[in-house]
Scaffold this motif. Structure first.
Motif, PDB file in Angstrom:
ATOM      1  N   ALA A 142     -17.248  40.344  66.588  1.00  0.00           N
ATOM      2  CA  ALA A 142     -18.181  39.935  65.481  1.00  0.00           C
ATOM      3  C   ALA A 142     -18.090  40.785  64.075  1.00  0.00           C
ATOM      4  O   ALA A 142     -17.449  40.685  62.979  1.00  0.00           O
ATOM      5  N   LYS A 143     -18.385  41.765  64.771  1.00  0.00           N
ATOM      6  CA  LYS A 143     -18.650  43.218  63.675  1.00  0.00           C
ATOM      7  C   LYS A 143     -17.086  43.807  63.201  1.00  0.00           C
ATOM      8  O   LYS A 143     -17.167  43.707  62.280  1.00  0.00           O
ATOM      9  N   VAL A 144     -16.362  43.830  64.284  1.00  0.00           N
ATOM     10  CA  VAL A 144     -14.916  44.462  63.938  1.00  0.00           C
ATOM     11  C   VAL A 144     -14.375  43.277  62.760  1.00  0.00           C
ATOM     12  O   VAL A 144     -13.826  43.769  62.105  1.00  0.00           O
ATOM     13  N   ILE A 145     -14.287  42.276  63.201  1.00  0.00           N
ATOM     14  CA  ILE A 145     -13.707  41.198  62.311  1.00  0.00           C
ATOM     15  C   ILE A 145     -14.286  41.206  61.054  1.00  0.00           C
ATOM     16  O   ILE A 145     -13.821  41.170  60.098  1.00  0.00           O
ATOM     17  N   SER A 146     -15.612  41.102  60.979  1.00  0.00           N
ATOM     18  CA  SER A 146     -16.313  41.135  59.814  1.00  0.00           C
ATOM     19  C   SER A 146     -16.004  42.069  58.976  1.00  0.00           C
ATOM     20  O   SER A 146     -15.757  41.933  57.634  1.00  0.00           O
ATOM     21  N   ASP A 147     -16.295  43.392  59.232  1.00  0.00           N
ATOM     22  CA  ASP A 147     -16.077  44.457  58.664  1.00  0.00           C
ATOM     23  C   ASP A 147     -14.411  44.708  58.091  1.00  0.00           C
ATOM     24  O   ASP A 147     -14.359  44.830  57.123  1.00  0.00           O
ATOM     25  N   ALA A 148     -13.454  44.425  58.906  1.00  0.00           N
ATOM     26  CA  ALA A 148     -12.189  44.236  58.475  1.00  0.00           C
ATOM     27  C   ALA A 148     -11.923  43.256  57.411  1.00  0.00           C
ATOM     28  O   ALA A 148     -11.184  43.678  56.544  1.00  0.00           O
ATOM     29  N   ARG A 149     -12.611  42.147  57.615  1.00  0.00           N
ATOM     30  CA  ARG A 149     -12.370  41.010  56.567  1.00  0.00           C
ATOM     31  C   ARG A 149     -12.820  41.538  55.204  1.00  0.00           C
ATOM     32  O   ARG A 149     -12.403  41.317  54.253  1.00  0.00           O
ATOM     33  N   GLU A 150     -13.884  42.079  55.241  1.00  0.00           N
ATOM     34  CA  GLU A 150     -14.699  42.590  54.022  1.00  0.00           C
ATOM     35  C   GLU A 150     -14.030  43.719  53.407  1.00  0.00           C
ATOM     36  O   GLU A 150     -14.209  43.702  52.159  1.00  0.00           O
ATOM     37  N   LYS A 151     -13.427  44.550  54.219  1.00  0.00           N
ATOM     38  CA  LYS A 151     -12.720  45.765  53.795  1.00  0.00           C
ATOM     39  C   LYS A 151     -11.405  45.357  52.996  1.00  0.00           C
ATOM     40  O   LYS A 151     -11.253  45.694  51.770  1.00  0.00           O
ATOM     41  N   TRP A 152     -10.775  44.419  53.597  1.00  0.00           N
ATOM     42  CA  TRP A 152      -9.593  43.874  53.044  1.00  0.00           C
ATOM     43  C   TRP A 152      -9.958  42.984  51.842  1.00  0.00           C
ATOM     44  O   TRP A 152      -9.520  43.165  50.875  1.00  0.00           O
ATOM     45  N   GLN A 153     -11.101  42.234  51.784  1.00  0.00           N
ATOM     46  CA  GLN A 153     -11.588  41.652  50.738  1.00  0.00           C
ATOM     47  C   GLN A 153     -11.859  42.194  49.458  1.00  0.00           C
ATOM     48  O   GLN A 153     -11.390  41.965  48.435  1.00  0.00           O
ATOM     49  N   SER A 154     -12.594  43.306  49.768  1.00  0.00           N
ATOM     50  CA  SER A 154     -13.082  44.336  48.619  1.00  0.00           C
ATOM     51  C   SER A 154     -11.831  45.130  48.157  1.00  0.00           C
ATOM     52  O   SER A 154     -11.601  45.201  47.131  1.00  0.00           O
ATOM     53  N   ASP A 155     -10.820  45.493  48.922  1.00  0.00           N
ATOM     54  CA  ASP A 155      -9.473  46.137  48.595  1.00  0.00           C
ATOM     55  C   ASP A 155      -8.560  45.318  48.039  1.00  0.00           C
ATOM     56  O   ASP A 155      -8.027  45.838  46.775  1.00  0.00           O
TER      57      ASP A 155
END
Length: 192
Positions: A142-155
């Motif tokens: 959950a942490k890995v997926i959430s962090d990756a999604r938020e990084k993609w979303q913000s970038d």
């Protein structure tokens, strides 16, 4: 030269004597010393297996490298996994991580299906909560997926830092065991 001698308990002497040259098996000496200091019968059997494997490899000579490598690997597996629980914990972690990834995907699909304004944080919290309930592997996924999604979303998507921070707050809330309904918007169908 490595020699192993086991003394029996209760006054009697039972001897287990193994002697061989270990010049080509430097790591075996440390392993054998460690196993021979153990009180466990299982460790004694592992010690005997390591000794017999080493003797066989020395006797067979250099032309049997594949056999020696296989015996060394088998010895390593037998000795390193004498306690099956680390292996079992590893399998459970992977299983929980896969299940957690599935929980995250299910929450994402539900969010897309619901297409309900203001429900984003709820689905973030729910996906993380469901995944973390599976155990450490699920929480990690959950942490890995959430962090990756938020990084993609913000970038990539250009959504603001404030939205990313709020999403991460909902993610952390769900992973920590908090009730996802804290973020549930009024009017969201009970199906979700």
């Amino acid at each position: 030269m490595i020699a192993v001698l086991e003394r029996g308990k209760g006054g009697g002497n039972s001897q287990l004597w193994v002697s061989f040259s270990a010049s080509s098996f430097e790591g075996f000496e440390l392993l054998i010393n460690t196993l021979s200091e153990s009180e466990s019968t299982q460790d004694k059997l592992h010690l005997l297996w390591v000794c017999l494997s080493a003797v066989l490899c020395v006797r067979l000579g250099p032309g049997t490298m594949r056999l020696c490598v296989c015996l060394a690997l088998l010895s390593l597996v037998l000795c390193a996994s004498a306690d099956v629980s680390p292996f079992r914990r590893g399998v459970e972690f992977v299983r929980d991580a896969a299940g957690g990834a599935w929980d995250m995907l299910r929450a994402y699909k539900d969010m897309r299906e619901a297409n309900f304004k203001g429900a984003d944080k709820y689905f973030h919290a729910r996906g993380n909560h469901d995944a973390a309930q599976r155990g450490p592997g699920g929480a990690w996924a959950a942490k890995v997926i959430s962090d990756a999604r938020e990084k993609w979303q913000s970038d990539v998507s250009g959504r603001g830092a404030e939205d990313t921070r709020a999403d991460q707050e909902a993610n952390a809330w769900g992973r920590s065991g908090g009730d996802p309904n804290r973020y549930r918007p009024a009017g969201l169908p009970t199906k979700y």
